[in-house]
Design a protein around this motif. Structure first.
Motif, PDB file in Angstrom:
ATOM      1  N   GLY A  47       0.811  -1.203   0.000  1.00  0.00           N
ATOM      2  CA  GLY A  47       0.000   0.000   0.000  1.00  0.00           C
ATOM      3  C   GLY A  47       0.848   1.257   0.000  1.00  0.00           C
ATOM      4  N   GLU A  48       0.191   2.392   0.189  1.00  0.00           N
ATOM      5  CA  GLU A  48       0.870   3.675   0.081  1.00  0.00           C
ATOM      6  C   GLU A  48       1.958   3.868   1.125  1.00  0.00           C
ATOM      7  OE1 GLU A  48      -1.872   6.886   0.131  1.00  0.00           O
ATOM      8  OE2 GLU A  48      -2.892   6.289  -1.734  1.00  0.00           O
ATOM      9  N   THR A  49       1.743   3.395   2.321  1.00  0.00           N
ATOM     10  CA  THR A  49       2.730   3.596   3.390  1.00  0.00           C
ATOM     11  C   THR A  49       3.625   2.374   3.590  1.00  0.00           C
ATOM     12  OG1 THR A  49       1.140   2.852   5.064  1.00  0.00           O
ATOM     13  CG2 THR A  49       1.241   5.217   4.597  1.00  0.00           C
ATOM     14  N   ASP A  50       3.517   1.389   2.704  1.00  0.00           N
ATOM     15  CA  ASP A  50       4.333   0.180   2.803  1.00  0.00           C
ATOM     16  C   ASP A  50       5.636   0.350   2.028  1.00  0.00           C
ATOM     17  OD1 ASP A  50       2.281  -1.001   4.240  1.00  0.00           O
ATOM     18  OD2 ASP A  50       1.377  -1.898   2.452  1.00  0.00           O
ATOM     19  N   LEU A  51       6.702  -0.165   2.604  1.00  0.00           N
ATOM     20  CA  LEU A  51       8.020  -0.104   1.975  1.00  0.00           C
ATOM     21  C   LEU A  51       8.608  -1.503   1.953  1.00  0.00           C
ATOM     22  CD1 LEU A  51       9.248   3.024   3.955  1.00  0.00           C
ATOM     23  CD2 LEU A  51       8.529   3.014   1.558  1.00  0.00           C
ATOM     24  N   GLU A  52       9.376  -1.803   0.929  1.00  0.00           N
ATOM     25  CA  GLU A  52       9.944  -3.137   0.779  1.00  0.00           C
ATOM     26  C   GLU A  52      11.346  -3.195   1.368  1.00  0.00           C
ATOM     27  OE1 GLU A  52      10.936  -6.410  -2.716  1.00  0.00           O
ATOM     28  OE2 GLU A  52       9.509  -4.778  -3.136  1.00  0.00           O
ATOM     29  N   TRP A  53      11.568  -4.204   2.202  1.00  0.00           N
ATOM     30  CA  TRP A  53      12.849  -4.367   2.903  1.00  0.00           C
ATOM     31  C   TRP A  53      14.022  -4.333   1.924  1.00  0.00           C
ATOM     32  CZ3 TRP A  53      14.169  -5.750   8.178  1.00  0.00           C
ATOM     33  CH2 TRP A  53      15.500  -6.156   8.347  1.00  0.00           C
ATOM     34  N   SER A  54      13.956  -5.129   0.874  1.00  0.00           N
ATOM     35  CA  SER A  54      15.111  -5.258  -0.037  1.00  0.00           C
ATOM     36  C   SER A  54      15.449  -3.934  -0.718  1.00  0.00           C
ATOM     37  CB  SER A  54      14.829  -6.341  -1.086  1.00  0.00           C
ATOM     38  OG  SER A  54      13.708  -5.995  -1.886  1.00  0.00           O
ATOM     39  N   GLN A  55      14.457  -3.112  -0.976  1.00  0.00           N
ATOM     40  CA  GLN A  55      14.721  -1.810  -1.585  1.00  0.00           C
ATOM     41  C   GLN A  55      15.394  -0.862  -0.588  1.00  0.00           C
ATOM     42  OE1 GLN A  55      14.258  -0.919  -4.894  1.00  0.00           O
ATOM     43  NE2 GLN A  55      13.930  -3.143  -5.031  1.00  0.00           N
ATOM     44  N   LEU A  56      14.921  -0.872   0.635  1.00  0.00           N
ATOM     45  CA  LEU A  56      15.514  -0.013   1.665  1.00  0.00           C
ATOM     46  C   LEU A  56      16.937  -0.421   1.998  1.00  0.00           C
ATOM     47  CD1 LEU A  56      12.448   0.125   4.092  1.00  0.00           C
ATOM     48  CD2 LEU A  56      13.227   1.965   2.590  1.00  0.00           C
ATOM     49  N   MET A  57      17.223  -1.724   1.872  1.00  0.00           N
ATOM     50  CA  MET A  57      18.537  -2.243   2.278  1.00  0.00           C
ATOM     51  C   MET A  57      19.494  -2.415   1.101  1.00  0.00           C
ATOM     52  SD  MET A  57      18.782  -2.753   5.633  1.00  0.00           S
ATOM     53  CE  MET A  57      19.750  -4.225   6.019  1.00  0.00           C
ATOM     54  N   ARG A  58      19.221  -1.780  -0.037  1.00  0.00           N
ATOM     55  CA  ARG A  58      20.164  -1.845  -1.157  1.00  0.00           C
ATOM     56  C   ARG A  58      21.526  -1.324  -0.715  1.00  0.00           C
ATOM     57  NH1 ARG A  58      16.359   1.265  -3.354  1.00  0.00           N
ATOM     58  NH2 ARG A  58      17.911   2.887  -3.767  1.00  0.00           N
ATOM     59  N   PRO A  59      22.608  -1.954  -1.161  1.00  0.00           N
ATOM     60  CA  PRO A  59      23.945  -1.476  -0.791  1.00  0.00           C
ATOM     61  C   PRO A  59      24.112  -0.004  -1.145  1.00  0.00           C
ATOM     62  CG  PRO A  59      24.085  -3.616  -1.855  1.00  0.00           C
ATOM     63  CD  PRO A  59      22.653  -3.183  -1.975  1.00  0.00           C
ATOM     64  N   GLY A  60      24.573   0.764  -0.159  1.00  0.00           N
ATOM     65  CA  GLY A  60      24.809   2.184  -0.379  1.00  0.00           C
ATOM     66  C   GLY A  60      23.577   3.052  -0.311  1.00  0.00           C
TER      67      GLY A  60
END
Length: 650
Positions: free
Chosen positions: A223-236
């Motif tokens: 949803g609108e306020t949901d964020l994906e772990w793998s995107q947030l934890m991209r290297p750098g």
């Protein structure tokens, strides 16, 4: 450490060891400041405490002026001290066919980066983060990341129903919820995101963001306020967060446990006292030293998972195994033995229910013979009463000491245990061992007077409780006092009944509401279950007290047979008669057991506790309270007809 798994017969050398340990426990009670002040030196402090214990009776503060960071003590200092390349966390998931390991340096990197994610999402010191995850590394990483920035984590068992999750979200008021798209069970995939969405729909409090770990078994729609772990934890993608300064009395986490009012109780865990107690316990009680590997077969949703999957082993510099699987069925009853073999675990910790499940499927321990478990020194069991029959089976099968221990969500670490890391005392089957350092355990009668050795009563702990135990309930000091401290002023009421023998060994016979009153005679369910469990055909059993017009209550037994045992009607009747005779012989005719039902399974919580109270309510025709923690509601549904059927005891 002695490796002799002696019995209660004792010997001269163990008598000396027992005396030495009693003296150590006494010193911890007579001089708590000296004892715990010395134990605190095992940690790295930003500002070492000058005050060890502050008395605000009925409240107590441990190390109130000390400043530290629990994540630093669990990760950073080990990397600095030369353990960077040692394994910290081993993830083993037979349900997904995945295995992954993290060194201390790798785990520190993951934790620092996710701590940066939380910081950038607006989480600051004192804010709450609700963790609704399965047994995956991201759960451990999130918990430690919260500790790194001073946030308070509240882990909710993955797969909890929306209503229960909503109640915890409302009470904790998290800034962020960290969840997954799904959990993976042996026979099904459980989608978490729809349950989280429903919980948020029911909750008056809304987090700013939900971080979702997408798993390939079932991807979630965000949803609108949901964020994906793998995107947030991209290297750098994010700057790692440094450790913040935390007062020892600041909360590390809130863990909810069921309450009698229906509203869950938020058990508060402080930072400094907890870290000191767990570090001390890991080496001295469980005999696990820095660099060794340890397996705890619990879940991070429970207190055992918090204390002995995550914090205690990492504070010690040991290697901890995170297992996403079951004791049986993933793929078979040899699962735990494989873990011990593959990773060289020196000790293992699980619930008696897990061992009974293994024993039921593999009664002769044939699968164990296929694994090399020579690294194992000790098996620890806790979470419910360990009956002597299960203790004997595990002891014979493994050939190592099998050590019971008893404690609660509230205490955070053992109240009673055989202190294996100090000395292995004689083992008394049926007892969880003597009181641990810092715990002044007393058995009180209804008037508040201590009972004589061997006489049952309410098990209580004289205040102050040692470090690591709950200082209060989340935002509810009044409920803390009324729930735990009001029954016997100056004492913490455990809610368990039992007795202490002449050697100081504690025998926990069950919750105080599991005590039967048969014609004025008080009997613990534990004593009856012990007699039943000794029968060679019985895998596990439960005894409940049902209302009786003449005697007040009479016991009723439910037994599950070992795998492969098939009985016809005559065989069942013969077994029932044998079990009644066993109880009469071992407990006495006063037990008045007449009715024994052979059933396919017993309803339990996910942590393995048998739902005796719920079964009793059904049998009595009352409205049954089914806890949200039930493992499989179909087992209880299958028993309703048996429990509410005609009384065949006459």
């Amino acid at each position: 450490m002695s490796q002799d798994a002696g019995t209660d017969s004792g010997s001269d050398d163990t008598t000396g060891a027992a005396g030495d340990y009693r003296a150590l426990v006494r010193s911890s009670l007579d001089d708590p400041e000296g004892f715990w002040g010395a134990a605190a030196q095992e940690l790295t402090w930003i500002h070492p405490p000058k005050t060890v214990l502050k008395d605000r009776a009925p409240f107590y503060d441990w190390f109130p002026d000390g400043v530290l960071n629990v994540c630093y003590n669990a990760l950073d200092r080990h990397v600095i001290d030369g353990r960077a390349d040692q394994l910290a966390l081993i993830y083993d998931s037979p349900v997904t066919g995945t295995q992954r390991s993290y060194t201390y340096a790798e785990l520190l990197d993951e934790v620092a980066r996710f701590a940066g994610v939380l910081r950038d999402l607006g989480v600051s010191k004192g804010d709450r983060v609700v963790v609704y995850l399965p047994m995956i590394p991201e759960a451990v990483i999130t918990m430690l990341a919260c500790a790194r920035i001073g946030a308070v984590h509240s882990v909710v068992f993955g797969g909890f129903a929306p209503a229960e999750l909503a109640a915890r979200i409302e009470d904790a008021e998290p800034v962020v919820v960290v969840s997954a798209s799904c959990g993976v069970e042996p026979t099904r995939v459980v989608e978490y995101k729809p349950m989280l969405d429903e919980a948020l729909r029911r909750s008056s409090h809304q987090p700013q963001h939900c971080v979702i770990v997408q798993r390939e078994q079932a991807l979630a729609e965000l949803g609108e306020t949901d964020l994906e772990w793998s995107q947030l934890m991209r290297p750098g993608a994010i700057a790692p967060a440094e450790c913040v300064k935390i007062l020892a009395t600041d909360p590390l986490y809130v863990l909810y446990t069921s309450g009698t009012t229906g509203k869950p109780k938020g058990i508060v865990r402080d930072s400094g006292g907890y870290a000191v107690a767990l570090r001390w316990s890991m080496s001295n009680l469980y005999d696990v030293q820095p660099g060794e590997t340890w397996f705890c077969g619990s879940d991070v949703g429970w207190v055992v998972g918090h204390s002995y999957i995550v914090y205690a082993p990492l504070l010690t510099g040991a290697t901890t195994i995170l297992y996403e699987g079951k004791p049986v069925g993933t793929p078979d009853a040899g699962a735990y033995w494989r873990l011990i073999q593959d990773y060289g675990a020196v000790a293992a910790f699980t619930a008696p229910t897990a061992i009974r499940a293994i024993k039921k499927v593999d009664p002769d321990a044939a699968l164990l013979a296929g694994y090399d478990t020579s690294s194992l020194r000790t098996l620890f069991l806790a979470g419910e009463r360990l009956d002597p029959d299960t203790w004997e089976w595990a002891t014979q099968a493994l050939g190592v000491p099998v050590v019971d221990n008893w404690w609660q969500t509230e205490t955070g670490w053992p109240i009673t245990i055989n202190p294996v890391g100090i000395t292995l005392l004689p083992i008394k089957p049926g007892s969880s061992g003597p009181a641990t350092v810092g715990y002044d355990v007393q058995v009180l009668d209804p008037s508040g007077q201590p009972t004589e050795p061997g006489v049952e009563g309410a098990i209580c702990i004289r205040q102050p409780l040692p470090p690591g135990t709950l200082p209060t309930l989340w935002r509810d000091d009044e409920r803390y006092v009324s729930s735990y401290l009001s029954a016997f002023p100056g004492y913490y009421l455990t809610g368990d009944g039992g007795y202490v023998d002449e050697d100081g060994y504690v025998f926990v016979m069950g919750r105080t509401d599991d005590v039967l009153n048969v014609a004025g005679h008080r009997l613990s369910t534990g004593s009856l279950e012990e007699a039943l469990a000794g029968h060679p055909s019985v895998a596990e059993c439960a005894v409940i007290g049902i209302r009786d017009a003449l005697k007040g209550q009479v016991p009723r037994a439910l037994v599950v047979l070992k795998a492969g045992i098939q009985l016809d009607e005559a065989g069942t009747a013969a077994l029932q008669a044998e079990l009644v005779d066993r109880v009469r012989a071992e407990v006495g005719a006063v037990a008045a057991l007449r009715q024994v039902d052979v059933v396919d399974g017993l309803p339990k919580t996910r942590s393995g506790k048998i739902l005796r109270k719920t079964m009793r309510q059904i049998a009595d025709g009352d409205e049954a309270v089914v806890p949200s923690t039930i493992e499989d509601v179909s087992v209880l549904d299958g028993l309703r007809g048996v429990l509410s059927g005609p009384d065949r005891s006459s």
